[in-house]
Design an enzyme around this catalytic site. Sequence first.
Site, PDB file in Angstrom:
ATOM      1  N   HIS A  44       0.849  -1.188   0.000  1.00  0.00           N
ATOM      2  CA  HIS A  44       0.000   0.000   0.000  1.00  0.00           C
ATOM      3  C   HIS A  44       0.889   1.243   0.000  1.00  0.00           C
ATOM      4  O   HIS A  44       2.125   1.132  -0.053  1.00  0.00           O
ATOM      5  CB  HIS A  44      -0.968  -0.024   1.190  1.00  0.00           C
ATOM      6  CG  HIS A  44      -0.296  -0.266   2.515  1.00  0.00           C
ATOM      7  ND1 HIS A  44       0.599   0.612   3.061  1.00  0.00           N
ATOM      8  CD2 HIS A  44      -0.385  -1.312   3.391  1.00  0.00           C
ATOM      9  CE1 HIS A  44       1.014   0.153   4.230  1.00  0.00           C
ATOM     10  NE2 HIS A  44       0.451  -1.031   4.448  1.00  0.00           N
ATOM     11  N   GLU A  45       0.241   2.405   0.105  1.00  0.00           N
ATOM     12  CA  GLU A  45       1.001   3.664   0.019  1.00  0.00           C
ATOM     13  C   GLU A  45       2.098   3.758   1.093  1.00  0.00           C
ATOM     14  O   GLU A  45       3.114   4.415   0.883  1.00  0.00           O
ATOM     15  CB  GLU A  45       0.059   4.867   0.151  1.00  0.00           C
ATOM     16  CG  GLU A  45      -0.770   5.147  -1.102  1.00  0.00           C
ATOM     17  CD  GLU A  45       0.087   5.485  -2.316  1.00  0.00           C
ATOM     18  OE1 GLU A  45       1.092   6.204  -2.157  1.00  0.00           O
ATOM     19  OE2 GLU A  45      -0.249   5.010  -3.419  1.00  0.00           O
ATOM     20  N   HIS A  47       4.018   1.287   2.202  1.00  0.00           N
ATOM     21  CA  HIS A  47       5.192   0.604   1.633  1.00  0.00           C
ATOM     22  C   HIS A  47       5.837   1.456   0.538  1.00  0.00           C
ATOM     23  O   HIS A  47       7.062   1.552   0.441  1.00  0.00           O
ATOM     24  CB  HIS A  47       4.783  -0.741   1.010  1.00  0.00           C
ATOM     25  CG  HIS A  47       4.209  -1.720   1.980  1.00  0.00           C
ATOM     26  ND1 HIS A  47       2.895  -2.112   1.927  1.00  0.00           N
ATOM     27  CD2 HIS A  47       4.767  -2.394   3.013  1.00  0.00           C
ATOM     28  CE1 HIS A  47       2.660  -2.996   2.897  1.00  0.00           C
ATOM     29  NE2 HIS A  47       3.781  -3.183   3.568  1.00  0.00           N
ATOM     30  N   SER A 195      -2.480   0.011   6.366  1.00  0.00           N
ATOM     31  CA  SER A 195      -2.104  -1.318   6.848  1.00  0.00           C
ATOM     32  C   SER A 195      -2.653  -2.360   5.902  1.00  0.00           C
ATOM     33  O   SER A 195      -3.775  -2.219   5.400  1.00  0.00           O
ATOM     34  CB  SER A 195      -2.682  -1.550   8.246  1.00  0.00           C
ATOM     35  OG  SER A 195      -2.603  -2.923   8.573  1.00  0.00           O
TER      36      SER A 195
END
Lengths: 292, 292
Positions: A44-45, A47, A195
């Site tokens: 996701h953003e 990461h 998350s």
Amino acid sequence: MIETKNSTRRVTVISSISEMKEISQSFQKQNLTIGLVPTMGCLHEGHLSLIKKSLESCDKTVVSIFVNPTQFGPKEDLESYPRQFENDIEKLDEIGVDILFHPSKEEMYPTGYKTFVEVKNITEQLCGKSRPDLFQGVATVVLKLFNIVQPYNAFFGEKDWQQLAVIETLVKDINLDVAIIRVPLVRENDGLAMSSRNRYLSVQERQTALSLSRSLQKAQDHIRQGITSVKIISNLIQQNILETEGTKIDYISICDPLSFKEKEQIRGRTLIALAVKVGPSRLIDNCIIEEI
Amino acid sequence: MIETKNSTRRVTVISSISEMKEISQSFQKQNLTIGLVPTMGCLHEGHLSLIKKSLESCDKTVVSIFVNPTQFGPKEDLESYPRQFENDIEKLDEIGVDILFHPSKEEMYPTGYKTFVEVKNITEQLCGKSRPDLFQGVATVVLKLFNIVQPYNAFFGEKDWQQLAVIETLVKDINLDVAIIRVPLVRENDGLAMSSRNRYLSVQERQTALSLSRSLQKAQDHIRQGITSVKIISNLIQQNILETEGTKIDYISICDPLSFKEKEQIRGRTLIALAVKVGPSRLIDNCIIEEI
């Protein structure tokens, strides 16, 4: 030649430890610095913000995707942990990652595996209390990844604040030559901390989950207004979370951000950390109160 | 210029971790292989045999002398462990070692130190049973030394058979790039296994201590004659040791040399390992029965 999706793929996917080591050694021989972003996939953003930092600061970026079994307890969500490999690869392609290291669990923990690393004193509180296997598993897999990938920098998000402290301590204590780069927590527009476990949430639960970030926000507002009593702030957070139906608090901790020792007054730099069960997901969130 | 003892000294003594790392990095940049011989000092022929192997096979040899506090139990001989630094340096000079790494315990374990490595399943038997702190301390300090010195080869004696198994497992499990070189146990002319702890012994105790090697010798003679019952061989060793006054058996183990699982019959490769208290010293010895 017509460009197909495959022919534009740039990220090299490596599943063998010995191959990954060879590649890392060849990078090092060319004096290229390696940035490592360890993940459990389902990117996701949050990461992507780690990966961007690595791409900016290192010559080569290695992202690992490995759902590490040793950090899950027997009753936890190892089996159901979200996996979406093809989607992840597309994201890594797009952003320009060099190597995806994606070993099997048999490659990482072959039959007869026996060695575990423990960071004492800072792993018994907060998440370590309700997840006693978590940090031994994290420290062990991160040490293995460091030995395999030999990064110059490794990037971790402050969402997992305690994990970051464990990894920083590990690196310092056992004299590893890798710089741990902290990257701030990334939130959705409405405040929910990013998350992979947010994917478990129904639309309703997704709304319920906002109680974590909202209660932290309220706590910060009150602290700014001069309230320093941990009891008052802690009660405020608790009420805020419990007034939302469908929440179950695991912990609310107002503590020292290095030792995780609980505070009575909010003085000096302070961590407020939460873990709350919402539907099937155990969600965490945190904020730092800078010295006041 | 008249050669004084000091001007002939060739071994460089390093006590700082960062300096040791710099030297290792400079060796590696010159493509020089590093051999590491970790010791607790009080060097004897056993150590020198490890050092000779390193000098033969590596471009640069680093010997470490560090009496590692984390591998001693609270009632063990950390304080009294023999230290004879000047004598050790002379030996290292003479044999031609390049670097002596000799850190303080504060350098290796600064205040707030928290990280320990555990190798499970093979550390609860033999020496690990009576010395529960031993192998966690050994694995931790060896990992630190490997990270600091970055050796290509590291040399360990088969006298500490179980320690060798622990280190080999550590290296394999956490994906370290160091070759562990086994070097056979070295004995005095009369059979006593070389040990720094032999220095604790009085003349009388020195004689008593021969019961270890003698009982192993007798066991091997009987096995060669076809006796395969562990019970018989174990009793033979026990009688042999106990008939010498002033001995106290810690353990006699006849077991698999990799898993340390006790055997009932001597079939396949077998380790016979002993620990016996003689006066102030806890002495160990072992032999391998090759497949019969």
